[in-house]
Scaffold this motif. Sequence first.
Motif, PDB file in Angstrom:
ATOM      1  N   ALA A 112      59.869  36.626 115.453  1.00  0.00           N
ATOM      2  CA  ALA A 112      59.898  35.284 116.042  1.00  0.00           C
ATOM      3  C   ALA A 112      60.208  35.314 117.528  1.00  0.00           C
ATOM      4  O   ALA A 112      59.779  34.424 118.267  1.00  0.00           O
ATOM      5  N   GLY A 162      60.495  31.973 111.156  1.00  0.00           N
ATOM      6  CA  GLY A 162      60.194  31.227 112.372  1.00  0.00           C
ATOM      7  C   GLY A 162      61.403  30.874 113.210  1.00  0.00           C
ATOM      8  O   GLY A 162      61.262  30.197 114.234  1.00  0.00           O
ATOM      9  N   PHE A 180      63.965  31.632 115.888  1.00  0.00           N
ATOM     10  CA  PHE A 180      64.232  32.549 116.996  1.00  0.00           C
ATOM     11  C   PHE A 180      65.546  32.224 117.704  1.00  0.00           C
ATOM     12  O   PHE A 180      66.000  32.994 118.559  1.00  0.00           O
ATOM     13  N   ILE A 211      52.470  36.865 116.540  1.00  0.00           N
ATOM     14  CA  ILE A 211      52.623  35.736 115.625  1.00  0.00           C
ATOM     15  C   ILE A 211      51.654  35.859 114.456  1.00  0.00           C
ATOM     16  O   ILE A 211      51.997  35.572 113.304  1.00  0.00           O
TER      17      ILE A 211
END
Length: 291
Positions: free
Chosen positions: A252, A231, A233, A271
């Motif tokens: 991400a 998760g 980024f 996602i």
Amino acid sequence: MSTVAIMATTQAPAAPARRAWPAVQFWGVVLVVPYVFVFLVFVLYPVCYGFWIARRPETFAHLFDDPIFARSVVNTTVFLVVAINLKMATARMLSNFFVQARRWIQWLAVLFILPWALPSIPTILSIRFMLNPEWGIVHSLIFRLSGDDGPNWLNDPTLALALAMLVHIWKSLPFWTLILISARLAISRDLYESAAVDGATPWQMFRYVTWPSMRTLYLTCTILSMIWTLGDFNSVYLLTGGGPADLTHVLATLGIRYLRLDSVDLSMAAIVVALPLVLPLVYFMMKRLSK
């Protein structure tokens, strides 16, 4: 039959008295209700809404046909395998260094924690400015020392992804080092003293004393780090923006790319595709914590 007897036989039985909640149970429910509300509004509803947006099979067909998606899956796999193992191995070695009770090491530990304590945006963007091929300090230093312009750091996909992994390691390494330091400090000194009396070498102390004592925590931290890295980024998006030519995107950041292209369904689908990677990790982590 007397009137009193008739009234006694016809009178309905009294209802059982309602038991009041204990104070502890009442306040427990009161404190849990805000958490449940926040979870429903900010977690469950966005997840369900994302599933609803990406519900159409043709959305995933378009996603799988995009060559950038295939490249993002490869980048994500490389990121997980290389960055996490290198980060955790380095944290394990540094924990042995910082656990020493010396004044100068304690002051050095304060500086070591700064990359993790500072916000990601100024720290990572500063690295991006330093690597600028025109006026970055790295290129200026290379030119002064060698007379060469140096590599174009962020325009080479392989080099840019490697730098993003290094930034990720540099940013999160202090946190995991602190966790492993706490694990080392929890080991009884009597075990090391007994091993020293038996003539154990430093490697044997690590193999038979340190590692068995911190192995469970190390594996749990590795799994948790994989979940957080999936998760994360910031390391890629702030440093490379997914470039050059969208070749350094990970899952991400791929959703952000589709949002910029006004493809909300593809963004949600990107996602959702990451969930098969996240859910097994969450299951294994919870299973280990429940032991």
